[in-house]
Write a protein that holds these residues in place. Structure first.
Motif, PDB file in Angstrom:
ATOM      1  N   LEU A  85       0.799  -1.226   0.000  1.00 50.98           N
ATOM      2  CA  LEU A  85       0.000   0.000   0.000  1.00 50.98           C
ATOM      3  C   LEU A  85       0.833   1.277   0.000  1.00 50.98           C
ATOM      4  CD1 LEU A  85      -2.767  -0.987   2.598  1.00 50.98           C
ATOM      5  CD2 LEU A  85      -2.888  -1.093   0.099  1.00 50.98           C
ATOM      6  N   PHE A  86       1.968   1.266   0.686  1.00 53.83           N
ATOM      7  CA  PHE A  86       2.656   2.522   0.961  1.00 53.83           C
ATOM      8  C   PHE A  86       4.092   2.607   0.451  1.00 53.83           C
ATOM      9  CE2 PHE A  86      -0.353   1.877   4.582  1.00 53.83           C
ATOM     10  CZ  PHE A  86      -1.274   2.855   4.202  1.00 53.83           C
ATOM     11  N   SER A  87       4.610   1.555  -0.180  1.00 50.30           N
ATOM     12  CA  SER A  87       6.003   1.606  -0.640  1.00 50.30           C
ATOM     13  C   SER A  87       6.221   2.717  -1.662  1.00 50.30           C
ATOM     14  CB  SER A  87       6.427   0.252  -1.238  1.00 50.30           C
ATOM     15  OG  SER A  87       6.669  -0.704  -0.241  1.00 50.30           O
ATOM     16  N   ALA A  88       5.273   2.882  -2.582  1.00 54.67           N
ATOM     17  CA  ALA A  88       5.427   3.916  -3.604  1.00 54.67           C
ATOM     18  C   ALA A  88       5.521   5.297  -2.973  1.00 54.67           C
ATOM     19  CB  ALA A  88       4.254   3.859  -4.591  1.00 54.67           C
ATOM     20  N   THR A  89       4.712   5.541  -1.962  1.00 58.38           N
ATOM     21  CA  THR A  89       4.745   6.835  -1.281  1.00 58.38           C
ATOM     22  C   THR A  89       6.027   7.004  -0.479  1.00 58.38           C
ATOM     23  OG1 THR A  89       2.331   6.789  -1.097  1.00 58.38           O
ATOM     24  CG2 THR A  89       3.504   8.331   0.327  1.00 58.38           C
ATOM     25  N   SER A  90       6.469   5.944   0.190  1.00 55.06           N
ATOM     26  CA  SER A  90       7.682   6.061   1.006  1.00 55.06           C
ATOM     27  C   SER A  90       8.903   6.340   0.136  1.00 55.06           C
ATOM     28  CB  SER A  90       7.890   4.785   1.826  1.00 55.06           C
ATOM     29  OG  SER A  90       8.224   3.695   0.993  1.00 55.06           O
ATOM     30  N   GLY A  91       8.950   5.765  -1.061  1.00 53.06           N
ATOM     31  CA  GLY A  91      10.063   6.063  -1.965  1.00 53.06           C
ATOM     32  C   GLY A  91      10.100   7.519  -2.370  1.00 53.06           C
ATOM     33  N   GLN A  92       8.940   8.099  -2.628  1.00 52.32           N
ATOM     34  CA  GLN A  92       8.881   9.514  -2.989  1.00 52.32           C
ATOM     35  C   GLN A  92       9.322  10.404  -1.825  1.00 52.32           C
ATOM     36  OE1 GLN A  92       5.220  10.576  -5.570  1.00 52.32           O
ATOM     37  NE2 GLN A  92       4.596   8.722  -4.492  1.00 52.32           N
ATOM     38  N   LEU A  93       8.872  10.072  -0.630  1.00 48.44           N
ATOM     39  CA  LEU A  93       9.255  10.865   0.546  1.00 48.44           C
ATOM     40  C   LEU A  93      10.768  10.836   0.753  1.00 48.44           C
ATOM     41  CD1 LEU A  93       6.415   9.772   3.013  1.00 48.44           C
ATOM     42  CD2 LEU A  93       6.606  11.959   1.804  1.00 48.44           C
ATOM     43  N   THR A  94      11.375   9.680   0.507  1.00 51.13           N
ATOM     44  CA  THR A  94      12.823   9.555   0.690  1.00 51.13           C
ATOM     45  C   THR A  94      13.584  10.376  -0.333  1.00 51.13           C
ATOM     46  OG1 THR A  94      12.570   7.342   1.628  1.00 51.13           O
ATOM     47  CG2 THR A  94      14.733   7.911   0.756  1.00 51.13           C
ATOM     48  N   ASP A  95      13.125  10.381  -1.582  1.00 51.50           N
ATOM     49  CA  ASP A  95      13.791  11.189  -2.602  1.00 51.50           C
ATOM     50  C   ASP A  95      13.586  12.681  -2.368  1.00 51.50           C
ATOM     51  OD1 ASP A  95      15.090   9.300  -4.175  1.00 51.50           O
ATOM     52  OD2 ASP A  95      13.314   8.876  -5.383  1.00 51.50           O
ATOM     53  N   MET A 140       3.844  -1.688  12.465  1.00 47.93           N
ATOM     54  CA  MET A 140       5.262  -2.043  12.351  1.00 47.93           C
ATOM     55  C   MET A 140       5.619  -2.384  10.904  1.00 47.93           C
ATOM     56  SD  MET A 140       6.921  -1.508  15.057  1.00 47.93           S
ATOM     57  CE  MET A 140       8.455  -2.412  14.839  1.00 47.93           C
ATOM     58  N   GLY A 141       4.662  -2.956  10.182  1.00 51.09           N
ATOM     59  CA  GLY A 141       4.871  -3.145   8.747  1.00 51.09           C
ATOM     60  C   GLY A 141       5.009  -1.813   8.037  1.00 51.09           C
ATOM     61  N   LEU A 142       4.207  -0.826   8.454  1.00 50.54           N
ATOM     62  CA  LEU A 142       4.334   0.522   7.899  1.00 50.54           C
ATOM     63  C   LEU A 142       5.691   1.118   8.241  1.00 50.54           C
ATOM     64  CD1 LEU A 142       3.130   3.060   6.562  1.00 50.54           C
ATOM     65  CD2 LEU A 142       2.145   3.658   8.797  1.00 50.54           C
ATOM     66  N   HIS A 143       6.145   0.904   9.472  1.00 50.89           N
ATOM     67  CA  HIS A 143       7.464   1.378   9.890  1.00 50.89           C
ATOM     68  C   HIS A 143       8.555   0.804   8.984  1.00 50.89           C
ATOM     69  CE1 HIS A 143      11.059  -0.113  12.110  1.00 50.89           C
ATOM     70  NE2 HIS A 143      11.176   1.143  12.493  1.00 50.89           N
ATOM     71  N   SER A 144       8.493  -0.492   8.714  1.00 55.81           N
ATOM     72  CA  SER A 144       9.491  -1.125   7.845  1.00 55.81           C
ATOM     73  C   SER A 144       9.359  -0.665   6.407  1.00 55.81           C
ATOM     74  CB  SER A 144       9.345  -2.656   7.921  1.00 55.81           C
ATOM     75  OG  SER A 144       9.622  -3.115   9.222  1.00 55.81           O
ATOM     76  N   THR A 145       8.132  -0.401   5.978  1.00 54.47           N
ATOM     77  CA  THR A 145       7.907   0.103   4.620  1.00 54.47           C
ATOM     78  C   THR A 145       8.562   1.464   4.434  1.00 54.47           C
ATOM     79  OG1 THR A 145       5.799  -1.084   4.487  1.00 54.47           O
ATOM     80  CG2 THR A 145       6.129   0.737   2.946  1.00 54.47           C
ATOM     81  N   LEU A 146       8.441   2.320   5.419  1.00 54.58           N
ATOM     82  CA  LEU A 146       9.037   3.650   5.335  1.00 54.58           C
ATOM     83  C   LEU A 146      10.552   3.593   5.433  1.00 54.58           C
ATOM     84  CD1 LEU A 146       6.535   5.585   7.639  1.00 54.58           C
ATOM     85  CD2 LEU A 146       6.687   5.735   5.153  1.00 54.58           C
ATOM     86  N   PHE A 147      11.062   2.614   6.206  1.00 52.04           N
ATOM     87  CA  PHE A 147      12.504   2.548   6.417  1.00 52.04           C
ATOM     88  C   PHE A 147      13.234   1.888   5.251  1.00 52.04           C
ATOM     89  CE2 PHE A 147      16.435   0.969   8.429  1.00 52.04           C
ATOM     90  CZ  PHE A 147      16.871   2.151   9.014  1.00 52.04           C
ATOM     91  N   GLY A 148      12.568   0.992   4.524  1.00 50.82           N
ATOM     92  CA  GLY A 148      13.229   0.243   3.459  1.00 50.82           C
ATOM     93  C   GLY A 148      13.897   1.103   2.396  1.00 50.82           C
ATOM     94  N   PRO A 149      13.162   2.018   1.738  1.00 56.38           N
ATOM     95  CA  PRO A 149      13.793   2.839   0.700  1.00 56.38           C
ATOM     96  C   PRO A 149      14.893   3.747   1.227  1.00 56.38           C
ATOM     97  CG  PRO A 149      11.407   2.868   0.469  1.00 56.38           C
ATOM     98  CD  PRO A 149      11.706   2.205   1.773  1.00 56.38           C
ATOM     99  N   VAL A 150      14.672   4.341   2.397  1.00 59.26           N
ATOM    100  CA  VAL A 150      15.685   5.262   2.916  1.00 59.26           C
ATOM    101  C   VAL A 150      16.944   4.484   3.313  1.00 59.26           C
ATOM    102  CG1 VAL A 150      14.943   5.252   5.340  1.00 59.26           C
ATOM    103  CG2 VAL A 150      16.009   7.279   4.392  1.00 59.26           C
TER     104      VAL A 150
END
Length: 652
Positions: A85-95, A140-150
């Motif tokens: 659900l959120f990987s695409a958004t987390s990648g954008q936030l990291t960039d 916690m899955g959301l936490h890992s999703t946000l941390f993965g790209p960064v």
């Protein structure tokens, strides 16, 4: 001392070149150590929480709507769902934003989630406990999703090319060790009578706080695309990033290769409990032993990458890893299919039986080769992706990983329902891995070429490189080298972290095996103008296009193999290539190179003019070398000056 991190642009924190004895020295570097321990604590906390919760639902709580048989599946699905659900958004936030601040915000979120989990663990109402902890699992899955790209986008900003393989190896090793320790700690703590859940809650909060404190010391990593406009639609953003990644075949195929590795690993990890009980006739201790062996194997393979790659990104390890994964997965089937039935064994009884040693060895080696397989792919994606889009591509890869793991779970369940045994599933996965690997290497020949170069430089010769810091990691360059043997291009491929396009005598392409290798490498055939003027002109146009594309072009200015091992006169082709580059407005450094001690080997000529006769005429594993000189200015380089520089390198 201030806790505010310093920017990675500080040359004292991220110099262009660092000299370390090994990757463990990165743990003494401020640009890496706080980051490493931050991700280590997060991975350990994830698994401590999930495993403790799974044990509680399975053995300690009684909830009618979540039976123990489904607990592990539901918890695993809830944890993976945010990746979709959120990987695409987390990648954008990291960039878009500075990466260290993103990390700190994610660790703040982890502390909040663990405080909420504390309420769940300490509640005396089972129904409420399960609801709160399921919600925390998703978070916690959301936490890992946000941390993965960064996590993977930070590494190439903090480390240079020669440190990327070691850094990624440390990250893979740290992640699997943290997973192992987290699960062991979760299982031990939650099983303490009466106070187990309270201890788990305290441990989760302490780990989250420790990770947040350590994150404060991570140096700042500037945003790579601060002007990015966030697309909040995960479907369209994922599709857009897939199309972006597909513009580079190597990056896209590497993403698929990594996702396949997660498919492969998920099959084994998900089947360990039933494999231990139904096939190996072991108890919970044996199931835990399988997890320990698998994790240690992955960790060792990840750390071996830096040693075997000689501190470059060596994707030649990927085919080696794929071969090992298939060989030992298939052998695991043969090692376990005929084990005699017995009562359930504990750890000591299990390891006392020699028949089980082969099973453990197969498991250790297939996971070790999985580490060799995955680390170079991660490093290659980081190096070859556009820096402004790197985090989004990594986030897209995380989505693919999650999808592949879901498919592996569904497929394994379907095969078990169809009557397949666990060893038979391992056999099918091992055979499938060979097919998938062949397909990927056929689509992206660079992997296979690097594997061939790895074999030649490590198994046929002992290849030592001097001055490889002068090999450019980006931008166009012209490599000029003496020509002593038919495997000179293969050795140059082994020395360079990037693909090289060679201009080579057209007659070499007629050799049965080497000709196929050079065609696979997209080498440029050239003939004398008097012999074939069309091929001559086409070769120079193809060479010019390579430089226009910003790639590495290699030429052997002598025009043919040396007949006596001495440096011959240089032809005028290199001057023609440089003239065209200058006319195209390009600045192309010329890198002089000298291959040493190859004369007289099997692939070189000998006094009678013949090559590739008497394979063992110089024994085996001869020491040969490559000396790389400082770049020369393209506008000032003449064939005579270049020959003089290479002559000096030959004597170095």
């Amino acid at each position: 001392m201030s806790l505010e991190p310093t920017a990675l642009t500080d040359p004292q924190l991220a110099p262009p070149v660092q000299v370390h004895p090994n990757q463990f020295m990165l743990l003494r570097q401020r640009r890496f150590a706080p980051f490493f321990w931050t991700l280590f604590s997060g991975a350990a906390n994830d698994n401590l929480f999930k495993f403790a919760f799974t044990v509680m639902v399975t053995y300690q709580l009684s909830v009618s709507w979540l039976p123990p048989s489904l607990a592990g599946l539901v918890i695993g699905a809830l944890f993976i769902l945010p990746f979709l659900l959120f990987s695409a958004t987390s990648g954008q936030l990291t960039d878009k934003f500075e990466k260290t601040r993103v990390i700190r915000l994610v660790k703040n979120l982890e502390v909040i989630i663990m405080l909420l989990a504390t309420a769940g663990f300490m509640s005396k109402q089972p129904q409420l406990q399960v609801v709160i902890l399921l919600a925390c699992t998703f978070l916690m899955g959301l936490h890992s999703t946000l941390f993965g790209p960064v996590k993977f986008a930070y590494i190439p900003q903090a480390l240079n090319e020669r440190e990327l393989t070691g850094g990624n190896g440390m990250v893979e090793m740290g992640t699997f060790v943290a997973i192992l320790l987290g699960q062991v700690a979760g299982g031990l703590l939650v099983s303490i009578p009466n106070v187990g859940p309270d201890y788990v809650a305290a441990a989760c909060v302490l780990l989250a706080l420790a990770g947040r404190v350590v994150a404060q010391f991570i140096p700042l990593a500037p945003a790579t695309d601060p002007g990015l406009v966030i697309n909040w639609n995960p479907v369209t953003e994922t599709w857009r990033n897939l199309k972006l990644a597909s513009t580079s075949k190597v990056v896209f195929r590497s993403m698929l290769g990594i996702s396949w590795m997660w498919f492969f690993g998920a099959v084994f990890l998900s089947q360990f409990p039933s494999f231990a009980k139904e096939v190996l006739h072991g108890d919970e201790q044996v199931a835990s032993l399988l997890l320990v062996v698998f994790s240690i194997g992955i960790a060792c393979g990840s750390l071996l990458c830096e040693v075997l790659s000689k501190r470059h990104i060596e994707i030649g390890l990927v085919p080696l890893g794929a071969i090992g994964m298939s060989v030992f997965a298939i052998d695991l089937y043969f090692a376990s299919r005929n084990l005699p039935p017995s009562a359930l064994m504990g750890f000591v009884t299990f390891i006392q039986q020699p028949a089980h040693w082969r099973v453990l060895l197969d498991l250790a080696l297939l996971s070790l080769f999985a580490g060799l397989y995955s680390v170079p792919m991660y490093a290659l994606i980081q190096l070859r992706s556009q820096p402004s889009h790197r985090a989004r591509i990594i986030a897209t890869n995380n989505i693919l990983n999650a999808l592949f793991m879901i498919v592996s779970a569904v497929l394994a369940g379907a095969l078990l329902s169809a009557g397949f045994s666990v060893p038979q599933i391992f056999l099918l996965v091992g055979l499938s891995n060979a097919v998938v690997a062949f397909y990927i290497f056929f689509l992206v020949p660079e992997y296979l070429l690097r594997f061939i170069a790895l074999l030649v430089s490590r198994c046929i010769y002992r290849f030592k490189i001097s001055g490889d810091d002068f090999l450019p990691t980006q931008g166009a360059a012209l490599l000029a080298c003496n020509h002593v043997s038919f495997v000179d291009p293969v050795l140059l491929m082994a020395a360079s972290p990037r693909p090289i396009y060679f201009v080579m005598d057209h007659r070499i392409f007629k050799l049965p095996l080497l000709g196929a290798v050079f065609r696979l490498a997209k080498a440029i055939p050239i003939a004398p103008r008097s012999e074939d003027p069309v091929l001559y002109a086409a070769a120079f146009e193809a060479a010019a296009q390579v430089l226009r594309n910003g790639d590495l072009l290699a030429i052997f200015p002598e025009g043919a193999l040396s007949p006596n091992g001495e440096l011959q006169e240089f032809k005028g082709g290199i001057a023609k290539i440089l003239e065209q580059a200058i006319a195209d407005g390009l600045t192309v450094p010329v890198i002089p190179m000298a291959l040493t001690n190859l004369w007289g080997s099997f692939f070189s000529r000998i006094e009678n003019g013949k090559a590739m006769t008497r394979p063992l005429r110089r024994g085996i594993w001869n020491r040969v070398g490559l000396n790389v000189g400082a770049p020369m200015d393209d506008a000032q380089t003449s064939p005579e000056d270049l020959r003089a520089r290479i002559s000096v390198l030959l004597k170095a």
